[in-house]
Structure formats: C-alpha cells, structure tokens
Write a protein that holds these residues in place. Structure first.
Motif, PDB file in Angstrom:
ATOM      1  N   ILE A   1      38.910  87.873  52.854  1.00 20.96           N
ATOM      2  CA  ILE A   1      39.966  87.637  53.867  1.00 20.96           C
ATOM      3  C   ILE A   1      40.126  86.151  54.174  1.00 20.96           C
ATOM      4  N   TYR A   2      39.050  85.367  53.916  1.00 18.81           N
ATOM      5  CA  TYR A   2      39.136  83.930  54.200  1.00 18.81           C
ATOM      6  C   TYR A   2      39.995  83.215  53.169  1.00 18.81           C
ATOM      7  N   SER A   3      40.305  83.923  52.087  1.00 17.97           N
ATOM      8  CA  SER A   3      41.200  83.353  51.083  1.00 17.97           C
ATOM      9  C   SER A   3      42.556  84.045  51.098  1.00 17.97           C
ATOM     10  N   LEU A   4      42.522  85.377  51.059  1.00 16.58           N
ATOM     11  CA  LEU A   4      43.761  86.139  50.866  1.00 16.58           C
ATOM     12  C   LEU A   4      44.287  86.784  52.152  1.00 16.58           C
TER      13      LEU A   4
ATOM     14  N   GLU B   1      31.644  91.989  63.822  1.00 15.28           N
ATOM     15  CA  GLU B   1      31.116  90.917  64.681  1.00 15.28           C
ATOM     16  C   GLU B   1      31.418  89.569  64.037  1.00 15.28           C
ATOM     17  N   ASP B   2      32.102  88.679  64.789  1.00 15.87           N
ATOM     18  CA  ASP B   2      32.463  87.392  64.182  1.00 15.87           C
ATOM     19  C   ASP B   2      31.653  86.238  64.762  1.00 15.87           C
TER      20      ASP B   2
ATOM     21  N   TRP C   1      24.874  84.704  52.820  1.00 17.06           N
ATOM     22  CA  TRP C   1      26.299  84.510  52.498  1.00 17.06           C
ATOM     23  C   TRP C   1      27.199  85.164  53.543  1.00 17.06           C
ATOM     24  N   TYR C   2      26.735  86.272  54.099  1.00 15.14           N
ATOM     25  CA  TYR C   2      27.534  86.967  55.114  1.00 15.14           C
ATOM     26  C   TYR C   2      27.586  86.122  56.401  1.00 15.14           C
ATOM     27  N   LEU C   3      26.457  85.474  56.700  1.00 12.37           N
ATOM     28  CA  LEU C   3      26.425  84.608  57.883  1.00 12.37           C
ATOM     29  C   LEU C   3      27.288  83.358  57.679  1.00 12.37           C
ATOM     30  N   ASP C   4      27.371  82.893  56.436  1.00 14.10           N
ATOM     31  CA  ASP C   4      28.239  81.735  56.139  1.00 14.10           C
ATOM     32  C   ASP C   4      29.680  81.993  56.572  1.00 14.10           C
ATOM     33  N   LEU C   5      30.107  83.247  56.462  1.00 13.82           N
ATOM     34  CA  LEU C   5      31.489  83.565  56.834  1.00 13.82           C
ATOM     35  C   LEU C   5      31.716  83.298  58.321  1.00 13.82           C
TER      36      LEU C   5
END
Ligand code: ATP
Ligand code: MG
Length: 428
Positions: A192-195, A359-360, A381-385
């Motif tokens: 979602i951070y790209s598309l 959770e964001d 990697w999930y936390l990087d988001l």
C-alpha cells in the motif's frame, strides 16, 4: 465437416433443422433394436442423439462406451420427448478415445465419489459449480478494478507467521525452515505504501486439524488493503463488493442455479447497507438463545449460525475484544480493550470474512506483539512500515469457498473447489 457447435447453442435453437458437428463424451447410452440412443455431453450441456441401424456408423455406435470421446455429425431437430427439447439425428460418428469401463455410476457412495475426484469433476454438478466459481472470481476482479484497486501477487513461502502458530504449515526450504502463508495481509500492507489500494486472490494454507464443513487446509483468499481509511470505509467497501458479486451472479448464472436447483433470489435480495452490530450487542442478542458467550470469548460457529438465522442475509459484527484478536489489530485509544475488527457473516456457514484497521503506531504494535508472546525482531520489516511514513489503513480477507458454500447452498466446502485439501484428502 460441418461447423463445430457447442451443445448449449443447439439447445438454444441456433441450428434447428441444420447439419451440425458436436464434440464431446458419451454420458449415457441405450440400445434398442433398430436405434441407439446416446446422450452426449460437452462443457456446455447434454444432448440426445440417435443412430439408425441402417447407418454405416451403426457398428461404431455399438462400440461406444460411457465416457468415450467422439465427434458426431447430424441434423439438429426439435423434439419435445428429448431431454432439453432437441435431438441430433446422427449421420457420422468418429470415435476419438474409446473408454474403459467407467467406475462412476448412479449407485456409488459419496465417499467413493470423493475418492475419485479426478473423474467426478466431469459430473454436471461439479461443472456447474466451477463455472459459478469462475464467474464469482471475475465479478470480484471487476469490482476491485472499478474501484481503482491494483492486483498484486504475494509470496506463498514465508518466514514468519501471520495468524496463530497452531495452524501454520512448516516446510523444509533447503536447509532452513519456512512456512506456507496463512494470509497475504502483511505483504499487502507493504504494497500500500507504493500502490495504495491493492488486492490479491491467492491461496492461503491452514493446518486445520478438525474436520468441519467450512475448513480446508488450502483455500483461496480474496484479500485487500488500502491506506487513509477507517472501519466505516472498510464495511462500506466490503458490502459494496459483496452486493456487486451477488447482483452480477444473479444475472449471469441463472441457468447454473436453476440446474443446480438453488434459489437465486437470496442473491438478488442482497443490497447495501448491511446490518451492523457490535460484538457487545451480539452477546445481548444471543443471551436469550442459550449462548454461553461472554466478553472475551470468540464467537463460535453455533453462535454465528444463530445470529445469521436472525438476520437471514449478510451482516457485520464488529468491535471485538482485543485479547482474542491478532497483534496487528488496531485498538481504540480510549478503549484499548476493544479491537477495530469486523467479520462478515452469512446464513448457514457463518463467518466469510474478517477485516479491520491495522495498528499503525510502532510502539503500540511492539507492545501488542510482546503481549502475545511474539518477538518484534521477527517482524522488523513489518515495523519498518510504521517507521517510514505510517498511515491509518484497513483491509480484509474473504474465503472464496465459504462464499460459494453460501451462494450455492453446498453441503460441504470441499465441493466449492476442484481439488480440495483437508487432513485426509490430497489426491490427486
Ligand atoms: P474460522 O475462525 O472460521 O476458522 P478464521 O477467523 O480463523 O476462521 P480468518 O483468519 O479470519 O479465518 O480468515 C479470513 C477468511 O478466510 C475467513 O473469514 C474465511 O472466510 C476464510 N477461511 C479461514 N480459514 C479457512 C479455512 N481453513 N478454509 C476455508 N476458508 C477459510
Ligand atoms: Mg476470522
């Protein structure tokens, strides 16, 4: 050779009193003294055909066995006595593959039929179900496309669990241990951070040990995630999708439903908005009906069925206790014990989708992982988001086969997929 025609076209009256050639398989055969009756099937339907003793192809017709493949040429005639109202007076028969003694006959048990799935898939019932399944997939894609969602392809080999560890399939991956994915959600969250608005239609794998009519170990999962959205947007989208699928199928698949003897009106009746009740209200609604549900317990299949009977159509249950929901579920800041999670339920089969806000906030997410005994290091990697441009976002996953069980009134989920995988079934 005369033009090759599909059987359904002849039944629609396309070629009455004209010469036609059909290609297919022998479904039934009855030999009279001067006449052989054949019922031929192709992918589109069945038609009766007769061959006279005087024909030079009489001997060929005599050789034919059930499930032999052939081409047959003759004149299409209207005939009220024939099933479907049409018949072909055969002039030419070419056997393509003469079948050995076919093992499926009318008196065979359900169990036997399930054991020879590779042959049972030729049955009219499975043929019709698979057509509806394909149309549901098409309608699903059409809806996502119409709403500007991009289809993406997530991996099936994964290195960390998405849902609970108890239904995780591990596998040897060279000298490492990996898993089969239980859901593509976390990968859609990356995309979602790209598309922005994304969806996928892909298998999910669950090591479900109990035998139920609504669990497979491999099922097809319609999943979607998108940013800048809340619970209300999520439910609006899901009911829009469901309504579109039901309306489209009720238009496109009338023949299939009729032949399967399934009521199509329940699909026509699906309209937005769907009823929405909170988990708290579900408890209240279930109390007088002998349910033992109290805050903190998950809704069981029985509870879902009782609620679904009350509504008699698709509806939502939302705002569940956070403690029974996965680590990624967002909670309300003023009510951290409540998770923004929503299930869509339908009569008979109960839950067909689960979705929610994710959770964001990185720190809350880490805390929820720890509370559930998960190691945040496994999800870097999930936390990087959440580290780089986090956004409020929502998503859901709907089981394609559960949707079909409800639509087609199937007895068991294994009939909603061509090659069902369960604890006991993985052949062929
Ligand atoms: P349940 O509690 O009914 O086993 P779940 O809540 O564990 O399901 P989710 O993780 O919410 O399932 O998965 C999303 C959707 O995928 C479900 O709503 C359902 O439609 C479908 N689904 C889940 N597990 C299976 C399964 N084993 N076989 C077929 N479909 C499934
Ligand atoms: Mg669920």
């Amino acid at each position: 050779m005369k033009a090759l025609v599909k059987i359904s076209k002849i039944l629609d009256g396309c070629c009455t009193d004209q010469k036609v050639t059909i290609r297919g398989w022998v479904y039934r055969k009855r030999e009279g003294k001067r006449l052989i009756f054949l019922v031929i099937r192709d992918s589109t339907g069945f038609i009766q055909s007769t061959i006279k003793e005087a024909s030079v192809y009489w001997n060929e017709a005599q050789k034919l066995t059930i499930e032999s493949s052939l081409t047959l040429e003759g004149t299409a005639k209207e005939d009220r006595r024939a099933p479907g109202g049409f018949e072909i007076a055969a002039e030419t028969i070419n056997i393509i593959g003469l079948a050995e003694n076919f093992p499926i006959s009318k008196d065979k048990s359900e169990e036997f039929i399930r054991d020879i799935r590779h042959l049972w898939l030729r049955s009219r019932k499975m043929n019709l179900i698979m057509k509806v399944r394909a149309d549901v997939l098409n309608a699903t894609r059409q809806y996502f496309i119409s709403q500007d969602y991009t289809e993406v392809s997530p991996p099936m080999f994964i290195s960390a669990a998405v849902e609970g560890g108890s239904t995780l399939f591990g596998l040897k991956y060279f000298d490492k241990e990996l898993y089969l994915t239980q859901s593509s959600q976390l990968y859609l969250e990356i995309l979602i951070y790209s598309l922005e608005n994304v969806y996928c239609i892909a298998p999910s794998f669950r090591a479900e040990k109990s035998r139920t009519i609504r669990h497979l170990t491999e099922y097809w999962h319609i999943e979607s995630e998108w940013p800048f959205a809340d619970m209300n947007d999520l439910m609006n989208f899901e009911e829009g999708l469901m309504t579109y699928i039901c309306q489209t199928i009720s238009e496109q698949c009338q023949k299939e439903f009729k032949e399967l003897n399934v009521d199509i009106d329940k699909l026509k009746a699906v309209q937005t908005p769907f009823p929405r009740i909170t988990y708290k209200d579900a408890i209240k609604q279930l109390k007088p009906k002998n349910s033992i549900l109290t805050w903190g317990l998950d809704l069981g299949y029985e509870d879902e069925k009782v609620l679904a009977e009350d509504f008699g159509k698709p509806f939502f249950v939302y705002d569940y206790p956070a403690e029974i929901k996965a680590f990624y579920c967002k909670t309300y800041s003023d009510h951290p014990e409540v998770a923004m999670s929503v299930d869509m339920m339908v009569p008979k089969i109960g839950e067909i989708s689960t979705g929610g806000a994710r959770e964001d906030n990185k720190d809350i997410l880490i805390q929820r992982m720890k509370n559930q005994g998960l190691k945040p290091e496994d999800y870097e990697w999930y936390l990087d988001l959440r580290r780089y441009g986090t956004v409020p976002h929502v998503g859901f996953g709907m089981g394609l086969e559960r949707l079909l069980v409800w639509m087609l009134d199937l007895e068991n989920i294994i009939d909603a997929i061509p090659f069902p995988r369960t604890t006991r079934r993985f052949y062929p």
